[in-house]
Design a protein around this motif. Sequence first.
Motif: not given
Length: 545
Positions: A39-52
């Motif tokens: 599974h590949r993601s980025t720190y940008a995805d990660f930032s959004r998801r930590t807020r969610q």
Amino acid sequence: MLTGRMMDFPLTLTHFLDRARTFFGDAEIVSRQPDKSLHRSTYADFSRRTRQLAEALTRLGVKPGERVASLCWNHTRHLELYFAVPSMGAVLHTLNLRLHPGDLAYIARHAEDRVIVVDRSLLPLLEKFIGEVPGVRHVIVVPDDGPVPEGRLDYERLLAAEPGAFVFPPLDERSAAMLCYTSGTTGNPKGVLFSHRSIVLHTLAECMADTFGIGEADAVLPVVPMFHAAAWGMPFAALFTGAKIVLPGPHLDPASLLDLMAGERVTLAAGVPTLWLGILALLDQAPTRWDLTSVRGMLIGGSAAPQAMIEGFELRHGLRVTHAWGMTELQPVGSIARPRPRHQGLGPSERFALRATQGYALPFVELRHVSDTGEVLPRDGTTMGELEARGPWVASSYFGDEGADRFTADGWFKTGDVVTLDAEGFVRITDRSKDVIKSGGEWISSVALENALMAHPAVLEAAVFAGRDAKWDERPLAAVVFKPGQVATPEELAAHLSGHFAKWWLPDDYLFLAQIPRTSTGKFLKTKLREEHGDHLLKKARGER
Ligand code: ADP
């Protein structure tokens, strides 16, 4: 006192999140799934998801200071929990998925966990103990190996329902961020409560050029579980610097790890020696199968890295091992065995010997060793005593009432490790105090003996432990596992050791086993060896086998 005129800017994980979002949005997170896909993601995805995630947990009623537990492998969502929970002011408690359900129930009750986030693949384990933890209000299931069963809170659905606009609150840097339990190798598990400040300072120390030197150009692979001592802080160091992070999920066998290291161009991997022994054995069998040219270092710690292993990786495969010492109570890294410029004149074998020590203290960690009566001992390289530590990422007490006797009146933590310290401050662990072998009143170092045994070409693993003895009270016994297709006799092993140790140090017998029992974090479990084979010499003397 004339107070300095600088800002009292809080050292918190929230800053890591801001930094990752501002500067490192395109840095990659690669996570191996149970079905082995990546599974590949980025720190940008990660930032959004930590807020969610923070929004979802707030909606579920998680309050500042409350414990949110994770029962998860190393993967992206676990990383999200690492940051969302502390940054919203709550505390992430990582549950060790290798523990017995009874121990997990004890720990989850002790921690007063309110929410547990669990991998779907680990639901059967959770179900064995959740009934004994009445304080848990919500169980959230991570769909790691398939859809979440009906009627369960689904991690992904919870996140999908949130806009991701969460504003992380200002936090006091001394507030609790993470709760990790020692694995109980030597007694009941005890909780160590890290603060934001302690995590930030530990991260800075790990990123220094003369320690692990973690930076944006790295691709780090914490094989060490995220449920154990915060994966040695590697997730924090990665987010802080913008390094790529590679997470192995449940696939921890040597071939899967080597595939991941080669495929993802990993630069720095970290794990316990038992894991690396398996990897070294596989590389010896198939030295050209993996392209490991990206790897600049392998961090090994958690128990003593045998010198033969450090040499084997470097001389046969060009791979550099960095040996470090630590414990959960130090979050966990306390010292690192890096030769310093002043050691340049040493010959190759002396340098390897230095790298097999537990090294010298990280900045801000202070170490000393003391006698049974608490007297500080000389740094002469030979006097053995118990190691004590203090510093900004050393526990000041446990969570709860346990273990008060581990903290001295003058502000030091008693590690339970028996060591020598030399004039340069290098630590050499001879034993954990619980594993010490006392023969006729004299200490014998099991660590030194097993390191030497693991240098024998036929030996894959060796653990030396105390056997009861009628005359000497205790005598060393060696448990040995051979490499596939290889054997050696007790006489050959004794001859191999005899050049290096006094005669009375040599094991009285050798037990050839298929596997050495391990703790939940992959260390040799000597209590089990003592339980099962501690009477071996007494039985032998009586003519029983
Ligand atoms: P547990 O007590 O459950 O094993 P930790 O993982 O915190 O929990 O273990 C810390 C202990 O591991 C240390 O006290 C020490 O005995 C051992 N240890 C850690 N790193 C090393 C090392 N590099 N060499 C020898 N022993 C080590």
